[in-house]
Enzyme design. Sequence first.
Site, PDB file in Angstrom:
ATOM      1  N   SER A   1       0.921  -1.158  -0.025  1.00 36.30           N
ATOM      2  CA  SER A   1       0.090   0.076   0.151  1.00 36.30           C
ATOM      3  C   SER A   1       0.922   1.291   0.003  1.00 36.30           C
ATOM      4  O   SER A   1       1.903   1.232   0.398  1.00 36.30           O
ATOM      5  CB  SER A   1      -0.828  -0.057   1.101  1.00 36.30           C
ATOM      6  OG  SER A   1      -1.285   1.366   1.457  1.00 36.30           O
TER       7      SER A   1
ATOM      8  N   TYR B   1      -1.690  -2.069  10.538  1.00 37.54           N
ATOM      9  CA  TYR B   1      -1.968  -2.253   8.988  1.00 37.54           C
ATOM     10  C   TYR B   1      -0.582  -1.643   8.318  1.00 37.54           C
ATOM     11  O   TYR B   1      -0.039  -2.328   7.332  1.00 37.54           O
ATOM     12  CB  TYR B   1      -2.883  -1.477   8.642  1.00 37.54           C
ATOM     13  CG  TYR B   1      -3.399  -1.353   7.265  1.00 37.54           C
ATOM     14  CD1 TYR B   1      -3.908  -2.243   6.500  1.00 37.54           C
ATOM     15  CD2 TYR B   1      -2.799  -0.127   6.522  1.00 37.54           C
ATOM     16  CE1 TYR B   1      -4.284  -2.689   5.281  1.00 37.54           C
ATOM     17  CE2 TYR B   1      -3.306  -0.505   4.836  1.00 37.54           C
ATOM     18  CZ  TYR B   1      -3.900  -1.425   4.461  1.00 37.54           C
ATOM     19  OH  TYR B   1      -4.105  -1.613   2.928  1.00 37.54           O
TER      20      TYR B   1
HETATM   21  N1  LIG Z   1      -8.856  -0.325  -0.936  1.00 33.84           N
HETATM   22  C1  LIG Z   1      -7.631   0.393  -1.138  1.00 33.84           C
HETATM   23  O1  LIG Z   1      -7.952   1.608  -1.238  1.00 33.84           O
HETATM   24  C2  LIG Z   1      -6.345  -0.149  -0.721  1.00 33.84           C
HETATM   25  C3  LIG Z   1      -5.340   0.651  -0.845  1.00 33.84           C
HETATM   26  C4  LIG Z   1      -4.084   0.022  -0.773  1.00 33.84           C
HETATM   27  C5  LIG Z   1      -3.939  -1.433  -0.523  1.00 33.84           C
HETATM   28  N2  LIG Z   1      -4.972  -2.167  -0.471  1.00 33.84           N
HETATM   29  C6  LIG Z   1      -4.864  -3.508  -0.212  1.00 33.84           C
HETATM   30  O2  LIG Z   1      -5.313  -4.473  -1.045  1.00 33.84           O
HETATM   31  C7  LIG Z   1      -5.780  -5.699  -0.434  1.00 33.84           C
HETATM   32  C8  LIG Z   1      -7.123  -5.665  -1.062  1.00 33.84           C
HETATM   33  O3  LIG Z   1      -8.000  -4.595  -0.523  1.00 33.84           O
HETATM   34  P1  LIG Z   1      -9.562  -4.358  -0.886  1.00 33.84           P
HETATM   35  O4  LIG Z   1      -9.880  -2.988  -0.594  1.00 33.84           O
HETATM   36  O5  LIG Z   1      -9.935  -4.975  -2.230  1.00 33.84           O
HETATM   37  O6  LIG Z   1     -10.185  -5.203   0.412  1.00 33.84           O
HETATM   38  P2  LIG Z   1     -11.846  -5.815   0.561  1.00 33.84           P
HETATM   39  O7  LIG Z   1     -12.080  -5.623   1.955  1.00 33.84           O
HETATM   40  O8  LIG Z   1     -12.646  -5.034  -0.328  1.00 33.84           O
HETATM   41  O9  LIG Z   1     -11.354  -7.317   0.074  1.00 33.84           O
HETATM   42  C9  LIG Z   1     -10.420  -8.101   0.696  1.00 33.84           C
HETATM   43  C10 LIG Z   1     -10.922  -9.568   0.332  1.00 33.84           C
HETATM   44  O10 LIG Z   1      -9.910 -10.395   1.117  1.00 33.84           O
HETATM   45  C11 LIG Z   1     -10.645 -11.316   1.931  1.00 33.84           C
HETATM   46  N3  LIG Z   1     -10.029 -11.936   3.103  1.00 33.84           N
HETATM   47  C12 LIG Z   1      -9.923 -11.229   4.360  1.00 33.84           C
HETATM   48  N4  LIG Z   1      -9.386 -12.007   5.290  1.00 33.84           N
HETATM   49  C13 LIG Z   1      -8.855 -13.146   4.708  1.00 33.84           C
HETATM   50  C14 LIG Z   1      -8.325 -14.344   5.040  1.00 33.84           C
HETATM   51  N5  LIG Z   1      -7.773 -14.411   6.227  1.00 33.84           N
HETATM   52  N6  LIG Z   1      -8.291 -15.258   4.118  1.00 33.84           N
HETATM   53  C15 LIG Z   1      -8.648 -15.205   2.929  1.00 33.84           C
HETATM   54  N7  LIG Z   1      -9.232 -14.098   2.401  1.00 33.84           N
HETATM   55  C16 LIG Z   1      -9.306 -13.195   3.291  1.00 33.84           C
HETATM   56  C17 LIG Z   1     -12.037 -10.689   2.286  1.00 33.84           C
HETATM   57  O11 LIG Z   1     -13.144 -11.506   2.387  1.00 33.84           O
HETATM   58  C18 LIG Z   1     -12.342 -10.026   0.937  1.00 33.84           C
HETATM   59  O12 LIG Z   1     -12.941 -10.862  -0.105  1.00 33.84           O
HETATM   60  C19 LIG Z   1      -5.589  -5.421   0.705  1.00 33.84           C
HETATM   61  O13 LIG Z   1      -4.463  -6.276   1.091  1.00 33.84           O
HETATM   62  C20 LIG Z   1      -5.339  -3.917   1.154  1.00 33.84           C
HETATM   63  O14 LIG Z   1      -4.890  -3.731   2.325  1.00 33.84           O
HETATM   64  C21 LIG Z   1      -6.143  -1.607  -0.477  1.00 33.84           C
END
Ligand SMILES: NC(=O)c1ccc[n+]([C@@H]2O[C@H](COP(=O)([O-])OP(=O)(O)OC[C@H]3O[C@@H](n4cnc5c(N)ncnc54)[C@H](O)[C@@H]3O)[C@@H](O)[C@H]2O)c1
Length: 256
Positions: A138, A151
């Site tokens: 991130s 985080y």
């Molecule tokens: N959304 C953002 O702005 C953003 C920015 C930078 C980085 N990220 C990173 O990108 C990744 C995805 O983020 P997102 O926003 O799509 O999240 P989200 O919450 O929308 O989706 C995450 C998915 O991961 C699954 N998950 C959670 N815990 C789990 C586990 N223990 N085992 C298997 N699956 C699991 C959830 O069920 C969900 O389907 C994350 O690592 C997040 O930190 C997100």
Amino acid sequence: MSFKGKTIVITGGAKGIGAGCAEVFHRQKGNVVIIDIDETAGQQFCNQLGDRALFIHCNISSEKEVQKAMELAVEEFGRLDVLVNNAGIIRYSKVTETSVEEWDNVLNVNLKGAFLCAKHAIPSMLKNGGGVVINMSSVQAFVTQEKVAPYVTSKSALIGLTRSIAVDYAPQVRSVAICPGGVDTPMNEEAFQQSPDPDEVRQETINLHLVDRMARPQEIGEFVAFVASEKGSFINGQPLRIDGGLGIKIGGSKKE
Ligand SMILES: NC(=O)c1ccc[n+]([C@@H]2O[C@H](COP(=O)([O-])OP(=O)(O)OC[C@H]3O[C@@H](n4cnc5c(N)ncnc54)[C@H](O)[C@@H]3O)[C@@H](O)[C@H]2O)c1
């Protein structure tokens, strides 16, 4: 770009960025394996994708479940080429307010989960000549908001894990950390909804990006697919930001 005949495992692929990645790899003819704890969303999404898509219910913080999931993926498609360590969770607290349980929860999914998936995917990659491990970090590994200590720690550590994989398994396996800015996903939507004025917080988040918007999950997917493809084969061991210019302006917000 084509991933025809290749198998791509995506953790947390049931929704958000993971689903965006799955869509792109699938469109580019790859066999897509989605690993997630959300059985309903994951199964539904795989049905939507159709052929060449397999859902596996797995909690990535359990070594037993991860090992089984990687075995099932290889059993189904015969090989494993790309691992996208995408699943992650966020909890809002600063160090003195974080319980040990919350700390462990976040680190167990975001960091230990990525380690376990890499541990059990890399041997299969090596069997067919090599592969790519993408770790979803991130921008928070570089610039940080308040009250996200566990985080931010996990996202920073993923850059170290990326470097270790790249060094230890070169030249057969490459590893790259992807560092997105704000992306329109359920994770962010849930965070906005926790505030008294979700629209205001959404707008404040948008304002942090010089491009005046958040990213769509699919555009992160396009970037990930490029990095994982033959065309990205000189990219290795690095964190790459895809963040709409977040954090480069003195003063922060686009509007200031
Ligand atoms: N959304 C953002 O702005 C953003 C920015 C930078 C980085 N990220 C990173 O990108 C990744 C995805 O983020 P997102 O926003 O799509 O999240 P989200 O919450 O929308 O989706 C995450 C998915 O991961 C699954 N998950 C959670 N815990 C789990 C586990 N223990 N085992 C298997 N699956 C699991 C959830 O069920 C969900 O389907 C994350 O690592 C997040 O930190 C997100």
